[in-house]
Design a protein around this motif. Structure first.
Motif, PDB file in Angstrom:
ATOM      1  N   ILE A 156     -33.986   9.433 -21.550  1.00 41.70           N
ATOM      2  CA  ILE A 156     -33.171   9.338 -20.341  1.00 41.70           C
ATOM      3  C   ILE A 156     -33.122   7.874 -19.915  1.00 41.70           C
ATOM      4  O   ILE A 156     -34.153   7.265 -19.604  1.00 41.70           O
ATOM      5  CB  ILE A 156     -33.748  10.208 -19.209  1.00 41.70           C
ATOM      6  N   VAL A 157     -31.928   7.315 -19.905  1.00 42.36           N
ATOM      7  CA  VAL A 157     -31.760   5.880 -19.654  1.00 42.36           C
ATOM      8  C   VAL A 157     -32.285   5.486 -18.279  1.00 42.36           C
ATOM      9  O   VAL A 157     -32.899   4.427 -18.110  1.00 42.36           O
ATOM     10  CB  VAL A 157     -30.273   5.484 -19.804  1.00 42.36           C
ATOM     11  N   THR A 158     -32.071   6.330 -17.297  1.00 36.44           N
ATOM     12  CA  THR A 158     -32.478   5.988 -15.929  1.00 36.44           C
ATOM     13  C   THR A 158     -33.988   5.971 -15.750  1.00 36.44           C
ATOM     14  O   THR A 158     -34.482   5.505 -14.727  1.00 36.44           O
ATOM     15  CB  THR A 158     -31.858   6.974 -14.925  1.00 36.44           C
ATOM     16  N   GLU A 159     -34.725   6.484 -16.744  1.00 36.04           N
ATOM     17  CA  GLU A 159     -36.189   6.493 -16.657  1.00 36.04           C
ATOM     18  C   GLU A 159     -36.828   5.327 -17.413  1.00 36.04           C
ATOM     19  O   GLU A 159     -38.054   5.242 -17.502  1.00 36.04           O
ATOM     20  CB  GLU A 159     -36.726   7.823 -17.182  1.00 36.04           C
ATOM     21  N   LEU A 160     -36.014   4.429 -17.943  1.00 34.09           N
ATOM     22  CA  LEU A 160     -36.547   3.267 -18.640  1.00 34.09           C
ATOM     23  C   LEU A 160     -37.365   2.390 -17.696  1.00 34.09           C
ATOM     24  O   LEU A 160     -36.955   2.119 -16.562  1.00 34.09           O
ATOM     25  CB  LEU A 160     -35.408   2.433 -19.224  1.00 34.09           C
ATOM     26  N   LYS A 161     -38.506   1.924 -18.159  1.00 29.92           N
ATOM     27  CA  LYS A 161     -39.295   0.952 -17.401  1.00 29.92           C
ATOM     28  C   LYS A 161     -38.866  -0.473 -17.745  1.00 29.92           C
ATOM     29  O   LYS A 161     -38.972  -1.386 -16.916  1.00 29.92           O
ATOM     30  CB  LYS A 161     -40.790   1.140 -17.687  1.00 29.92           C
ATOM     31  N   THR A 162     -38.388  -0.680 -18.964  1.00 30.25           N
ATOM     32  CA  THR A 162     -37.877  -1.990 -19.371  1.00 30.25           C
ATOM     33  C   THR A 162     -36.568  -2.275 -18.646  1.00 30.25           C
ATOM     34  O   THR A 162     -35.663  -1.434 -18.623  1.00 30.25           O
ATOM     35  CB  THR A 162     -37.649  -2.034 -20.890  1.00 30.25           C
ATOM     36  N   LYS A 163     -36.475  -3.443 -18.058  1.00 33.03           N
ATOM     37  CA  LYS A 163     -35.252  -3.822 -17.340  1.00 33.03           C
ATOM     38  C   LYS A 163     -34.201  -4.327 -18.325  1.00 33.03           C
ATOM     39  O   LYS A 163     -34.519  -5.083 -19.247  1.00 33.03           O
ATOM     40  CB  LYS A 163     -35.568  -4.903 -16.301  1.00 33.03           C
ATOM     41  N   ILE A 164     -32.966  -3.926 -18.108  1.00 34.62           N
ATOM     42  CA  ILE A 164     -31.858  -4.359 -18.952  1.00 34.62           C
ATOM     43  C   ILE A 164     -31.125  -5.512 -18.271  1.00 34.62           C
ATOM     44  O   ILE A 164     -30.650  -5.382 -17.142  1.00 34.62           O
ATOM     45  CB  ILE A 164     -30.879  -3.205 -19.224  1.00 34.62           C
ATOM     46  N   CYS A 216     -42.462  -3.811 -23.085  1.00 35.89           N
ATOM     47  CA  CYS A 216     -41.768  -5.082 -22.877  1.00 35.89           C
ATOM     48  C   CYS A 216     -41.047  -5.029 -21.529  1.00 35.89           C
ATOM     49  O   CYS A 216     -40.430  -4.020 -21.182  1.00 35.89           O
ATOM     50  CB  CYS A 216     -40.770  -5.314 -24.019  1.00 35.89           C
ATOM     51  N   HIS A 217     -41.108  -6.111 -20.779  1.00 36.23           N
ATOM     52  CA  HIS A 217     -40.599  -6.089 -19.408  1.00 36.23           C
ATOM     53  C   HIS A 217     -39.074  -6.070 -19.325  1.00 36.23           C
ATOM     54  O   HIS A 217     -38.500  -5.405 -18.449  1.00 36.23           O
ATOM     55  CB  HIS A 217     -41.122  -7.316 -18.642  1.00 36.23           C
ATOM     56  N   ILE A 218     -38.410  -6.823 -20.202  1.00 36.18           N
ATOM     57  CA  ILE A 218     -36.961  -7.033 -20.112  1.00 36.18           C
ATOM     58  C   ILE A 218     -36.370  -7.021 -21.519  1.00 36.18           C
ATOM     59  O   ILE A 218     -37.016  -7.462 -22.472  1.00 36.18           O
ATOM     60  CB  ILE A 218     -36.642  -8.390 -19.452  1.00 36.18           C
ATOM     61  N   ILE A 219     -35.136  -6.551 -21.638  1.00 36.11           N
ATOM     62  CA  ILE A 219     -34.380  -6.734 -22.874  1.00 36.11           C
ATOM     63  C   ILE A 219     -32.996  -7.253 -22.490  1.00 36.11           C
ATOM     64  O   ILE A 219     -32.384  -6.764 -21.538  1.00 36.11           O
ATOM     65  CB  ILE A 219     -34.283  -5.436 -23.704  1.00 36.11           C
ATOM     66  N   THR A 220     -32.539  -8.294 -23.184  1.00 32.45           N
ATOM     67  CA  THR A 220     -31.204  -8.826 -22.926  1.00 32.45           C
ATOM     68  C   THR A 220     -30.233  -8.158 -23.887  1.00 32.45           C
ATOM     69  O   THR A 220     -30.474  -8.114 -25.095  1.00 32.45           O
ATOM     70  CB  THR A 220     -31.163 -10.349 -23.121  1.00 32.45           C
TER      71      THR A 220
END
Length: 247
Positions: A3-11, A196-200
């Protein structure tokens, strides 16, 4: 089912096309933005500062990174201070080395001491992660961009490097690891699984988020239809020979 909305990694949206950036700004899944000189050149940007200030007049409440473009550390320092002055949400992208392979660690530490929020970019090795982390350790919020996609382009699995990088940054709560240069949507979930905190992510990959969990039988049928439709549109034919019929 993921579920995309449950991702902890920020997009974070990666790009320099104004229309695309503003479109992504309306997407609540997008938590920040990154740019670089290559993306800006592809987008036809000729006035760096005018473009940045124009974007920042709209995007005021999410992190956004703009990169220095000098190859001289003194000039990088001057550019970094100027870029940082454009807004509280601005992160200054500093390459891990200049084009001569000289490390940027002293500059990074100097900017951190001055309170400049940085996004140190183009890292691909664990020793770079360790040295950049040390340079940023006493400074404000900052990002460390490891180019996992480019690591994968060399035939190496980036998962191990990214996992160890998370561990290296862990003692410093103000520092965030970026999974940079992803190659496919799956990378978003891989980044999330490892903490991982962030993904670009580019707009093309972001648009694939709507496909998460898609029924594979349906997707298979759509693919078959695409091949058939394109064959019809191309007007493909095969002449039938008597020998073919007799075979």
């Amino acid at each position: 089912m993921r579920i995309v909305t449950e991702l902890k990694t920020k997009i974070f949206a990666d790009g320099a096309d104004k229309a695309g950036m503003l479109e992504m700004y309306q997407n609540p899944l997008i938590k920040g933005f990154t740019t670089n000189p290559t993306l800006m050149r592809k987008a036809g940007i000729t006035n760096y500062e005018a473009f940045a200030l124009d974007i920042l007049s709209v995007i005021k409440d999410r992190p956004i990174s703009f990169e220095v473009f000098s190859d001289d550390f003194n000039e990088m320092h001057r550019q970094a201070l100027k870029i940082a002055s454009w807004g509280d949400n601005v992160y200054v992208k500093i390459p891990v080395t200049n084009t001569r392979g000289e490390a940027s660690y002293d500059l990074i530490e100097k900017l951190a001491a001055a309170g400049v929020k940085q996004n140190v970019t183009a890292l691909m090795t664990l020793d770079q992660v360790q040295d950049v982390t040390a340079a940023l350790a006493e400074g404000p919020a900052a990002c460390v961009s490891v180019f996992a996609g480019r690591i994968a382009d060399t035939g190496r699995d980036p998962i191990g490097i990214m996992t160890e990088s998370v561990d290296i940054l862990r003692p410093h709560s103000q520092l965030e690891l970026i999974w940079a240069s992803p190659r496919e949507l799956l990378n978003v979930f891989q980044a999330d699984d490892m903490g991982c905190h962030i993904i670009t992510v580019t707009n093309d990959i972001i648009k694939k988020l709507s496909m998460v969990g898609k029924d594979l039988h349906e997707f298979s049928l759509e693919t078959v239809k695409m091949f058939r439709d394109d064959a019809v549109k191309a007007g493909f034919t095969l002449e039938t020979e008597l020998s073919d019929l007799e075979a």
